[in-house]
Design an enzyme around this catalytic site. Structure first.
Site, PDB file in Angstrom:
ATOM      1  N   TYR B  38      35.424  17.243  18.136  1.00 59.15           N
ATOM      2  CA  TYR B  38      35.840  17.916  19.304  1.00 59.15           C
ATOM      3  C   TYR B  38      35.773  16.872  20.434  1.00 59.15           C
ATOM      4  CZ  TYR B  38      35.395  22.520  17.591  1.00 59.15           C
ATOM      5  OH  TYR B  38      35.448  23.687  16.711  1.00 59.15           O
ATOM      6  N   HIS B 194      35.459  30.664  25.722  1.00 60.96           N
ATOM      7  CA  HIS B 194      35.227  29.576  24.784  1.00 60.96           C
ATOM      8  C   HIS B 194      33.857  29.559  24.417  1.00 60.96           C
ATOM      9  CE1 HIS B 194      38.567  27.323  26.795  1.00 60.96           C
ATOM     10  NE2 HIS B 194      38.865  27.094  25.457  1.00 60.96           N
ATOM     11  N   ARG B 224      47.591  19.099  23.802  1.00 61.22           N
ATOM     12  CA  ARG B 224      46.508  18.655  23.108  1.00 61.22           C
ATOM     13  C   ARG B 224      46.653  19.451  21.712  1.00 61.22           C
ATOM     14  NH1 ARG B 224      42.077  22.776  22.268  1.00 61.22           N
ATOM     15  NH2 ARG B 224      40.848  21.123  21.367  1.00 61.22           N
ATOM     16  N   ASN B 226      45.037  21.703  18.385  1.00 56.91           N
ATOM     17  CA  ASN B 226      44.020  22.301  17.678  1.00 56.91           C
ATOM     18  C   ASN B 226      44.470  22.709  16.391  1.00 56.91           C
ATOM     19  OD1 ASN B 226      41.516  23.054  17.576  1.00 56.91           O
ATOM     20  ND2 ASN B 226      41.915  24.938  18.799  1.00 56.91           N
ATOM     21  N   GLU B 266      48.202  23.837  16.070  1.00 59.98           N
ATOM     22  CA  GLU B 266      48.748  24.435  17.473  1.00 59.98           C
ATOM     23  C   GLU B 266      49.006  23.217  18.394  1.00 59.98           C
ATOM     24  OE1 GLU B 266      45.652  28.421  17.242  1.00 59.98           O
ATOM     25  OE2 GLU B 266      45.124  26.781  18.674  1.00 59.98           O
ATOM     26  N   TYR B 317      32.755  27.578  11.793  1.00 55.40           N
ATOM     27  CA  TYR B 317      33.441  28.376  13.052  1.00 55.40           C
ATOM     28  C   TYR B 317      34.912  28.529  12.596  1.00 55.40           C
ATOM     29  CZ  TYR B 317      35.768  28.827  17.398  1.00 55.40           C
ATOM     30  OH  TYR B 317      36.658  29.301  18.348  1.00 55.40           O
ATOM     31  N   LYS B 318      35.555  27.775  11.734  1.00 55.59           N
ATOM     32  CA  LYS B 318      36.986  27.949  11.515  1.00 55.59           C
ATOM     33  C   LYS B 318      37.163  28.811  10.446  1.00 55.59           C
ATOM     34  CE  LYS B 318      38.610  23.706  13.837  1.00 55.59           C
ATOM     35  NZ  LYS B 318      39.462  24.047  14.912  1.00 55.59           N
TER      36      LYS B 318
END
Lengths: 306, 357
Positions: B38, B194, B224, B226, B266, B317-318
């Site tokens: 990140y 978040h 950005r 993602n 994204e 998390y993903k």
């Protein structure tokens, strides 16, 4: 963008209104309530960049209207607009930016302005859909100028020529809970208003301020720049940011009003005189950073890591 | 720009959608380096970038019609996927104006906007829409302005009010999300929505990103990328429909991983809106099956390395734990271990043919 001065009106010996438009009449970018534009103004030896509220509001796309008071100790910008600018002149004008947008969740708005600080509220009152009350303080001789900028006969707009008749505590104590307070004017005027609000327990979330310029003048000081190796003198009437730019440097900047935080530079030695609205109290106390657009020095010299 | 619009595609059921060679080559591959972590990876959103996906302010592609149709299906089942709080009405009009002006400018053969005072005439040829309305008068449109226009654009959108030194998620059109819920997040602050993200809070990423966004200037949007992984090219992977798509995670095998597993990227854009001073967050999603992606040599090698070495907290998390090793094994066959250059471009003018083991 380059905009042409379409018209100039003299509202008082010290206040003028300028209408700016594109040469080809193309629609201008939207300026929301409270937005300002940065105008570049040519000077004798260098150009100045001043922020002026766009008083015409978001509905006007064919021109911007700004109202400029000639500052007594003009750094060059307002003196140019008052003494040299004529209709037809072309000026570099930045896109509208907004550091003073009205709250969209407020039930009502209490607007307090002093002198030329009324300008952001001129776009507010053209835009707000929720109830508002505007109290404006000015010198007696300026009354016709400001009255001419305001709608006539509105009971929620009051002009005051005597500060004593406007009691902030009484006014604020009478407000309903869903009221947001906005204040724009001289530093002591705003301090009185916000002091009264805090005394009465108003939450910070309902207190809104914007301060263009504020304290720009002060004692002469010297800045040593560690990375570039330069030494720059900051004269009484100029800002640190202006002095850095005049020395040929390109320091970061955006709002030039102590609001946005873009121009922060690290301080290695010396004590800054903080005039910004960006650094927190604890950051200020560390004296390790300065917002170059409005802040100066308590010591005769500062060393910056730039 | 010729979009070569496909008239009839599905992103659920039989998943008939496919990426053409053109669509694969324009994919906004997200990994500059062999490792991923990140960061505040915001950059100016100007036309032009590593692939053609960056050529427009709001990118459309061959999937436009199918994606708009899929959005309509999702909204019919769950109208709460589009919600805007009442104080955001100016932001709704800001959004409508921005999207209509951008589409008409970037795709004049598909969209036309004619203006006279507050009168507007909007023509959307791919969806067969032709509408006269009055800017600022919601009663002149068949739907609220934000919903009206975001039903006609690929990608999700959220609206953020700026107050109290933070951003609030006070509206959105969210039908193609990577497992998050607008209905749950609506009204939350930047740090609240978040909250579930691992690692990044400790890195200070959100504090710095928020400080940056609070002074995002009008006229200078930023972007950005993602990414995540999704089984099948399914747009609607929401918490509300988890029972429908969640079980797919257990179906990935070495034999079907190339055809069923998708990289979801994204292309996120952040734009200051002038009347409302709100921020419009665009989340333009792209789905590519792994057997499509490996036709670009560099992307196959890089994705292999990123997933193989991914931080365990981020991998969890993903939602990749069940199938990450299967993907790494599949992609490993395309990675000879040689050094590849930084950057996200395909570095190929045309695609290679690959046969999977």
């Amino acid at each position: 963008m380059k905009l042409r001065i379409e018209a100039i009106s003299v509202l008082s010996p010290t206040i003028r209104r300028f209408i700016l438009a594109a040469d080809d009449g193309a629609p201008l970018p939207v300026a929301g309530a409270g937005a300002h534009v940065m105008v570049s103004l040519p000077g004798e030896t260098r150009s100045w960049r001043n922020a002026y509220s766009v008083v015409s509001g978001p509905g006007m796309r064919d021109h911007y209207e700004i109202v400029v008071r000639r500052s007594q100790q003009s750094r060059g910008g307002s003196a140019f607009l008052h003494e040299r600018a004529v209709a037809g002149d072309r000026l570099e004008v930045g896109l509208p930016q907004n550091f003073f947008a009205p709250s969209r969740i407020a039930g009502r708005h209490l607007l307090l302005s002093g002198g030329i600080g009324i300008t952001p509220f001129l776009s507010y009152i053209r835009t707000l859909h929720t109830p508002f009350e505007l109290h404006h303080c000015c010198k007696r001789e300026d009354t016709p100028a400001f009255a001419g900028l305001l709608p006539s006969g509105a009971t929620n707009i009051v002009l005051h020529t005597n500060r004593e008749e406007l009691n902030f505590r009484t006014l604020l104590a009478a407000q309903k809970l869903d009221t947001h307070l906005y204040c724009c004017g001289p530093e002591d005027f705003m301090n009185d208003a916000f002091g009264a609000a805090r005394h009465l327990g108003w939450p910070e979330a309902k207190i809104h301020r914007e301060s263009f310029g504020g304290v720009v003048s002060g004692a002469f000081f010297t800045v040593h720049l560690k990375k570039s190796g330069l030494t720059v003198q900051v004269r009484q009437e100029e800002t640190l940011l202006d002095a850095l730019e005049a020395a040929g440097l390109e320091p970061p900047s955006l709002c030039r009003g102590g609001a946005c935080g873009e121009c922060e530079l690290p301080v290695l030695a010396g004590i800054p005189a903080h005039h910004d609205h960006y650094l927190s109290d604890s950051r200020r106390a560390k004296n390790d950073a300065i917002m170059t657009c409005v802040s100066r020095a308590h010591t005769s010299e500062l060393v910056l890591d730039f | 720009m010729n979009l070569n619009l496909k008239p009839d595609e599905t992103f659920r059921g039989d998943f008939s959608t496919r990426n053409s060679d053109t669509a694969i080559l324009r994919f906004p591959f997200p990994f500059h380096d062999d490792k991923y972590m990140y960061a505040v990876n915001l950059e100016p959103h100007v036309r032009g970038g590593p692939t053609a996906a960056y050529d427009a302010i709001f990118d459309l592609d061959e999937h436009y019609i199918g994606e708009c149709r899929d959005r309509a299906l999702t909204l019919a089942e769950d109208p709460l996927r589009c919600q805007v709080l009442p104080h955001m009405i100016e932001a709704e009009w800001d959004t409508l104006e921005l999207l209509m002006e951008s589409l008409a400018f970037d795709y004049p053969e598909h969209f036309t906007l004619t203006k006279s005072g507050t009168d507007r005439h909007w023509v959307n040829r791919p969806l067969g829409l032709d509408r006269n309305f009055t800017f600022g008068d919601a009663s002149s449109l068949p739907l609220p302005p934000f919903e009206y226009i975001t039903r006609q654009v690929q990608g999700d959108f959220t609206l953020h009010d700026q107050r109290e030194n933070t951003l609030f998620m006070d509206g959105g059109m969210v039908t193609s999300q990577a497992d998050w819920s607008l209905n749950f997040d609506l009204g939350m602050t930047f740090h609240e929505w978040h909250g579930p993200v691992p690692v990044a809070h400790e890195l200070g990423v959100f504090d710095r990103a928020l400080a940056y966004l609070m002074r995002l200037p009008y006229g200078k949007p930023v972007r950005r990328l993602n990414w995540t992984l999704t089984v099948h090219p399914r747009l609607d992977t929401s918490p509300e429909t988890y029972p429908i798509w969640g079980p797919d995670k257990a179906t990935i095998t070495p034999a079907n991983v190339g055809a069923h597993m998708c990289l979801r990227v994204e292309l996120q854009t952040l734009t200051r809106l002038p009347r409302s001073n709100a921020i419009l967050f665009g989340i333009r999603g792209y789905l590519i099956r792994l057997d499509e992606l490996v036709r670009v040599k560099k992307w196959a090698m890089r994705l292999h390395r990123v997933l193989r070495d991914l931080h365990p907290g981020i991998a969890e998390y993903k939602g990749t734990s069940r199938y990450r090793q299967t993907i790494v094994d599949y992609l490993g066959a395309f990675d000879d271990g040689s050094i590849i250059s930084p950057g996200t471009g395909s570095e190929q003018a045309s695609l290679r043919e690959v046969t999977t083991a």
